[in-house]
Design an enzyme around this catalytic site. Sequence first.
Site, PDB file in Angstrom:
ATOM      1  N   HIS A  17       0.841  -1.212   0.000  1.00 30.05           N
ATOM      2  CA  HIS A  17       0.000   0.000   0.000  1.00 30.05           C
ATOM      3  C   HIS A  17       0.872   1.256   0.000  1.00 30.05           C
ATOM      4  O   HIS A  17       0.636   2.211  -0.748  1.00 30.05           O
ATOM      5  CB  HIS A  17      -0.863   0.067   1.279  1.00 30.05           C
ATOM      6  N   LYS A  41     -17.570  -6.066   7.994  1.00 31.64           N
ATOM      7  CA  LYS A  41     -16.381  -6.900   8.211  1.00 31.64           C
ATOM      8  C   LYS A  41     -15.961  -6.817   9.676  1.00 31.64           C
ATOM      9  O   LYS A  41     -16.383  -5.938  10.404  1.00 31.64           O
ATOM     10  CB  LYS A  41     -15.234  -6.401   7.334  1.00 31.64           C
ATOM     11  N   ARG A  90      -2.285  -5.752  -8.549  1.00 35.13           N
ATOM     12  CA  ARG A  90      -1.307  -6.824  -8.342  1.00 35.13           C
ATOM     13  C   ARG A  90      -1.462  -7.854  -9.459  1.00 35.13           C
ATOM     14  O   ARG A  90      -1.416  -7.502 -10.618  1.00 35.13           O
ATOM     15  CB  ARG A  90      -1.514  -7.463  -6.968  1.00 35.13           C
ATOM     16  N   SER A 128      -3.238  -7.741   2.885  1.00 31.15           N
ATOM     17  CA  SER A 128      -3.412  -7.591   4.339  1.00 31.15           C
ATOM     18  C   SER A 128      -3.894  -8.897   4.957  1.00 31.15           C
ATOM     19  O   SER A 128      -3.465  -9.272   6.046  1.00 31.15           O
ATOM     20  CB  SER A 128      -4.424  -6.478   4.639  1.00 31.15           C
TER      21      SER A 128
HETATM   22  O1  PNS Z   1      -8.722  -2.642   0.548  1.00 33.70           O
HETATM   23  P1  PNS Z   1     -10.010  -3.111  -0.070  1.00 33.70           P
HETATM   24  O2  PNS Z   1     -10.902  -3.737   0.985  1.00 33.70           O
HETATM   25  O3  PNS Z   1      -9.796  -3.990  -1.245  1.00 33.70           O
HETATM   26  O4  PNS Z   1     -10.739  -1.764  -0.590  1.00 33.70           O
HETATM   27  C1  PNS Z   1     -11.985  -1.833  -1.213  1.00 33.70           C
HETATM   28  C2  PNS Z   1     -12.607  -0.439  -1.406  1.00 33.70           C
HETATM   29  C3  PNS Z   1     -12.600   0.371  -0.130  1.00 33.70           C
HETATM   30  C4  PNS Z   1     -11.822   0.306  -2.462  1.00 33.70           C
HETATM   31  C5  PNS Z   1     -14.058  -0.690  -1.895  1.00 33.70           C
HETATM   32  O5  PNS Z   1     -14.668  -1.606  -1.042  1.00 33.70           O
HETATM   33  C6  PNS Z   1     -14.900   0.574  -1.968  1.00 33.70           C
HETATM   34  O6  PNS Z   1     -14.682   1.427  -2.786  1.00 33.70           O
HETATM   35  N1  PNS Z   1     -15.903   0.676  -1.068  1.00 33.70           N
HETATM   36  C7  PNS Z   1     -16.796   1.821  -1.003  1.00 33.70           C
HETATM   37  C8  PNS Z   1     -18.203   1.435  -1.421  1.00 33.70           C
HETATM   38  C9  PNS Z   1     -18.484   1.793  -2.867  1.00 33.70           C
HETATM   39  O7  PNS Z   1     -18.269   2.893  -3.311  1.00 33.70           O
HETATM   40  N2  PNS Z   1     -19.034   0.801  -3.627  1.00 33.70           N
HETATM   41  C10 PNS Z   1     -19.449   0.978  -4.987  1.00 33.70           C
HETATM   42  C11 PNS Z   1     -18.363   0.978  -6.022  1.00 33.70           C
HETATM   43  S1  PNS Z   1     -17.292  -0.398  -6.008  1.00 33.70           S
END
Ligand code: PNS
Length: 163
Positions: A17, A41, A90, A128
């Site tokens: 990150h 979560k 990745r 993570s």
């Molecule tokens: O580190 P992660 O858990 O892979 O991150 C995921 C993240 C935070 C980028 C994703 O879950 C997110 O954008 N959540 C916000 C909810 C949202 O906007 N959802 C609709 C579009 S994907």
Amino acid sequence: MTTAVCPGSFDPVTNGHLDIIERASQIFDEVVVGVLQNPGKHPLFTLEERCDLIKQVVRYLPNVRVESFQGLLVDFAEKYGAKVIVKGLRAISDFEVEFQMALTNKRLNPKIETMFIMTRHEYSFLSSSMVKEVVTLGGHLQGLLPPEVEKAIENKLQRRVEG
Ligand code: PNS
């Protein structure tokens, strides 16, 4: 001024990150790290702990700030005046889900672009959840976590054993 957001759960922040945040900070005037509050979560670190750890590890990057969010990522980006969402990419397995998220975000707010920075090969397998599993089982992952994070995981696990 061009602002970008780097979103994620960051439970916890890894060197993978950090590498993406640092590289984004060299491209954009300002980078806002968006830490998702995901009530569904059960994170190892609380939202506050995750934000504090990121603040510690990005303190050498003056144009990076750390904010938490809940709800839609595009709304968070708009709130901070960001036109760009930066994600790390990745292995191939990331592509499908990232493609889906990028297109969804584009549909939700066409003014915001998603851009990807390819991971460094040394972090291409890092996540993570893998870090938590390995450390919880007593393994060591030298060079893959900022020292502050390594210490925080050890403290957390120690407290769990004692508690
Ligand atoms: O580190 P992660 O858990 O892979 O991150 C995921 C993240 C935070 C980028 C994703 O879950 C997110 O954008 N959540 C916000 C909810 C949202 O906007 N959802 C609709 C579009 S994907």
